[in-house]
Design an enzyme around this catalytic site. Structure first.
Site, PDB file in Angstrom:
ATOM      1  N   HIS A  24       0.842  -1.195   0.000  1.00  9.52           N
ATOM      2  CA  HIS A  24       0.000   0.000   0.000  1.00  9.52           C
ATOM      3  C   HIS A  24       0.877   1.245   0.000  1.00  9.52           C
ATOM      4  CE1 HIS A  24      -3.064   2.842   2.014  1.00  9.52           C
ATOM      5  NE2 HIS A  24      -3.382   2.701   0.751  1.00  9.52           N
ATOM      6  N   GLU A  57     -16.769   2.168   0.863  1.00  6.55           N
ATOM      7  CA  GLU A  57     -16.266   2.673   2.143  1.00  6.55           C
ATOM      8  C   GLU A  57     -17.096   3.852   2.674  1.00  6.55           C
ATOM      9  OE1 GLU A  57     -12.392   3.441   0.549  1.00  6.55           O
ATOM     10  OE2 GLU A  57     -12.682   5.600   0.536  1.00  6.55           O
TER      11      GLU A  57
HETATM   12  C1  NOJ Z   1      -8.961   6.226   0.704  1.00  8.25           C
HETATM   13  C2  NOJ Z   1      -9.045   4.929   0.003  1.00  8.25           C
HETATM   14  O1  NOJ Z   1     -10.140   4.872  -0.877  1.00  8.25           O
HETATM   15  C3  NOJ Z   1      -9.139   3.838   1.043  1.00  8.25           C
HETATM   16  O2  NOJ Z   1      -9.331   2.593   0.407  1.00  8.25           O
HETATM   17  C4  NOJ Z   1      -7.913   3.853   1.895  1.00  8.25           C
HETATM   18  O3  NOJ Z   1      -8.081   2.920   2.927  1.00  8.25           O
HETATM   19  C5  NOJ Z   1      -7.686   5.226   2.508  1.00  8.25           C
HETATM   20  N1  NOJ Z   1      -7.777   6.249   1.522  1.00  8.25           N
HETATM   21  C6  NOJ Z   1      -6.316   5.330   3.155  1.00  8.25           C
HETATM   22  O4  NOJ Z   1      -5.324   5.219   2.195  1.00  8.25           O
END
Ligand code: NOJ
Ligand code: CA
Length: 712
Positions: free
Chosen positions: A411, A506
């Site tokens: 990541h 999310e």
């Molecule tokens: C936004 C991203 O869409 C999400 O997937 C991620 O967990 C967070 N930023 C932190 O990088």
């Protein structure tokens, strides 16, 4: 491949005006092009004798020099036809036909001694065109202050829109007439970086439906070295005009000839399902630049991720240390938080879960130092992408994962300190290669550095492509979040598996969320340009499970979360919920384990933007089919005809549907699983709850199953 010359109808109306027409290979579309008396290039488009676009002007406005808008005469026209079938590295179908008729017009501004070409390609599902600038003495470097491409619609059509915004696409969609668009009213709550620039501005891909029931999608293909295209709506005459994303100085694009703009696309049909099936955006992109794609593996992955988005569960940061400076911090001296997600024990648990259930990847967010103070401070040195937190043993965890046949996914949250990311990217890649990472998720939360640049401007567009190229050089797959929305570049860079670039699942965890219609609109808008990492598969729907009194929730039933694996196409699909939430519902989890991510064929069975869609897909190199059907906030019955199945063959259909009393709000987690026999003559009437859905897996039946199961 076939390229032949053929003739188009040309008529010289006068010395100044000129007209040419071009038909699509099936003759359903007709394009007309002319130069009017002011020397302005004009085009129009018809579909099955209906006007799609009335005469619409073309051209660009330039800085400090005569614009490329008028004063043109025709120097030359060339026509050709093209028909080729190609095989994508991965996709919704195994073969794609690229068949169009082309008209290339060379325009001359005699006074300026400059030329501009416009290349039109007319496919059986719509139009693509772009501006091309050859190398020439009087047009070498130039700056575009705006592009003035018009799309003159025939009336006040219904449109599915998000507001024009240079930094984000993470809005809910509004459905209104063109005259009722008001971008100032769009709700940016929960979106990290958002900004308003004009009331009548909307983003592309823009989906439109006319009173005559024509479906029209306006977008672009192959966005390279240019800024993204928005549209300004003339709310009286219904002419849409391109509006490009500016840079820090207000300039829209810097050009050096030879240079082309991206393709502008107008995809049209009288059937909504044809819009979903269109391959025009992909066909307008360049073929793959990746010679050996063997490292590119469509896959399902889990992650230390949802735990950070839901309340009271996990954190990205290791310690509580607001305002830290990366270089001055002794990480070993900090007190670790018990909820830090990326710790050895937790990562091991996820690796075990992935290995046990057959998922290839484990994304781990919050593994690297800097999360204590990472977003929205417009900070330069926020991450170095190489230093793990003290409780994340990068060597051990990768070795452990590999011993179980699983790969960790890297990541790189850049926090939009993009210059910082570019400074560190080679070291970051060395680290990935050393430990055997094969994929990376990048992220661009926050305002961009260089300050004043925009997420969707030319500088960032070039950055995302540089990253995709760099990852390809190192045989790494890429998934980009908060990047500019895709425009089919995954044909050219098939290692670029997915982008987020829209409002993902999310938002349901920590904002007002995504209304039940959201996933019925995305395939007609954002997904026109490429796969979305939507992160489906949430089983624990209500946030009060994590925090008493919390009224946020995922705005679907559990069964609809399963259906999204089919309806939201991506070769990279997250199995997004926490392992313990799946362990409680292993019967429904079976669908996520079984569902494929790469396809030989896709049938778009029923669709209406904003209301519903039903899609069937055949697994790559296998006989299995999977069907997904979803509804908006209204319950409905999906009518699924299985006529795509092999004839005279029985299939076991496992139907994961909403229970009779399911409802996205009142009762979202009740489902019913049935196993029945179906064949190519079966028509299934499947009830979908309000905000509900159904997922079906179809496998050829064995003798025992044919005897034992019920036929419907
Ligand atoms: C936004 C991203 O869409 C999400 O997937 C991620 O967990 C967070 N930023 C932190 O990088
Ligand atoms: Ca609706």
């Amino acid at each position: 491949m076939k390229r032949t010359l053929f003739s188009v109808c040309l008529s010289f109306l006068s010395l100044m005006t000129f007209a040419a027409t071009l038909n699509s290979p099936d003759n359903n579309f007709r394009l007309s092009f002319s130069v009017n008396e002011a020397g302005e290039p004009v085009y129009s488009l018809n579909f099955k004798e209906k006007t799609v676009l009335k005469p619409s002007k073309l051209g660009l406005e330039l800085k400090n020099t005569t614009s490329l808008l008028s004063g043109f005469t025709i120097q030359k026209t060339e026509t050709s036809t093209f028909d080729e079938t190609w095989k994508p590295v991965w996709g919704e179908v195994k073969e794609i036909r690229n068949n169009y008729n082309e008209l290339l017009v060379t325009l001359e501004q005699k006074k300026e001694q400059r030329t501009m070409k416009i290349r039109f390609r007319l496919f059986n599902d719509g139009l693509g065109f772009r501006y091309e600038f050859d190398k020439q003495a009087n047009l070498n470097y130039f700056q575009v202050t705006d592009e003035r491409t018009e799309f003159a619609l025939t009336g006040d059509h219904k449109t599915f829109w998000i507001p024009g915004d240079y930094d984000t696409n993470e809005y809910c969609y509004s459905t209104t007439k063109l005259s009722d668009v008001d971008a100032s009213k769009a709700d940016g709550v929960g979106i990290g970086t958002h900004g308003f620039f004009a009331k009548n501005a909307v983003q592309t891909p823009l989906m439109i439906k006319t009173a005559e029931k024509l479906y029209i999608s306006i977008f672009e293909a192959a966005l390279v070295d240019y800024s993204a295209m928005h549209l300004l709506i003339d709310q009286k005459n219904f002419v849409l005009t391109s509006a490009l994303v500016p840079d820090a100085l207000g300039t829209k694009a810097y050009m050096q000839t030879p240079h082309n703009t991206p393709w502008r696309t107008v995809i049209v049909s009288d059937k909504a399902t044809d819009i979903l099936a269109s391959k025009t955006i992909l066909n307008l992109n360049e073929p793959s630049k990746i010679e050996d794609p063997s490292y590119i593996k469509p896959q399902k992955y889990i992650g230390i991720w949802w735990g950070m988005h839901v309340p009271n569960t996990m954190s990205w940061n290791y310690a509580h240390a607001p305002n830290i400076k990366l270089k001055d911090t002794d990480w070993n001296a900090l007190t670790p938080l018990p909820q830090h997600g990326a710790n050895n024990k937790n990562v091991r648990r996820y690796i075990d879960f992935a290995a046990e259930h057959g998922f290839q990847g484990v994304l781990v967010e919050g593994w690297n130092v800097g999360w204590e103070d990472w977003a929205f401070n417009w900070k330069e040195d926020v991450f170095d992408f190489v230093t793990p937190y003290p409780d994340f043993d990068i060597k051990y965890l990768n070795e452990y994962a590999h011993s179980k046949g699983v790969k960790l996914i890297m990541h790189h949250e850049t926090s939009s300190a993009v210059t910082n990311y570019e400074r560190h990217i080679d070291n970051a890649l060395d680290l990935m290669i050393k430990y055997g990472y094969e994929a990376v998720k990048t992220g661009y939360v926050g305002w961009i550095i260089p300050r004043g640049e925009k997420h969707d401007g030319q500088w960032m567009v070039n950055h995302y492509i540089r990253v995709a190229e760099k990852m390809a050089e190192n045989k790494i797959m890429l998934n980009a979040h908060e990047a500019v929305r895709p425009t089919g570049l995954h044909r050219t860079y098939p290692n670029w598996l997915a982008c987020e670039s829209a409002r993902g699942n999310e938002f349901n965890a920590w904002s007002a969320g995504n209304p039940p219609e959201h996933e019925t609109i995305l395939p007609f808008t954002r997904l026109m340009g490429g796969p979305m990492d939507y992160t489906p598969g949430i089983f624990e729907i209500k946030m009060r499970y994590y925090e008493p009194g919390n009224d946020k929730q995922v705005h679907t039933t559990l069964a609809k979360q399963l259906a999204l694996y089919i309806t939201m196409y991506s070769p990279l699909q997250m199995v997004a919920d926490l392992p313990e939430n799946y362990e409680k519902r292993m019967d429904a989890f079976q669908f996520i384990k079984d569902v494929a991510v790469d396809w030989d064929d896709t049938k778009y069975l029923e669709a209406e933007p904003g209301d519903y869609l039903t899609i069937a897909r055949k697994e790559k190199n296998a006989d299995n089919w999977f069907v997904g059907a979803i509804a908006d906030e209204n319950a409905r019955t999906a009518v699924i005809k299985f006529d795509f199945l092999d004839e005279k063959t029985w299939y076991v259909a496992t139907i994961y549907g909403d229970a009779a009393d399911a409802h996205w709000k009142a009762n979202p987690m009740v489902y019913k699983i049935q196993k029945v026999l179906v064949n190519s003559k079966t028509v299934l009437k499947q009830k979908l709850a309000a905000g509900g859905g159904a997922a079906i897996s179809l496998k050829k039946a064995g003798k025992q199953e044919i005897k034992g199961l019920k036929k419907i």
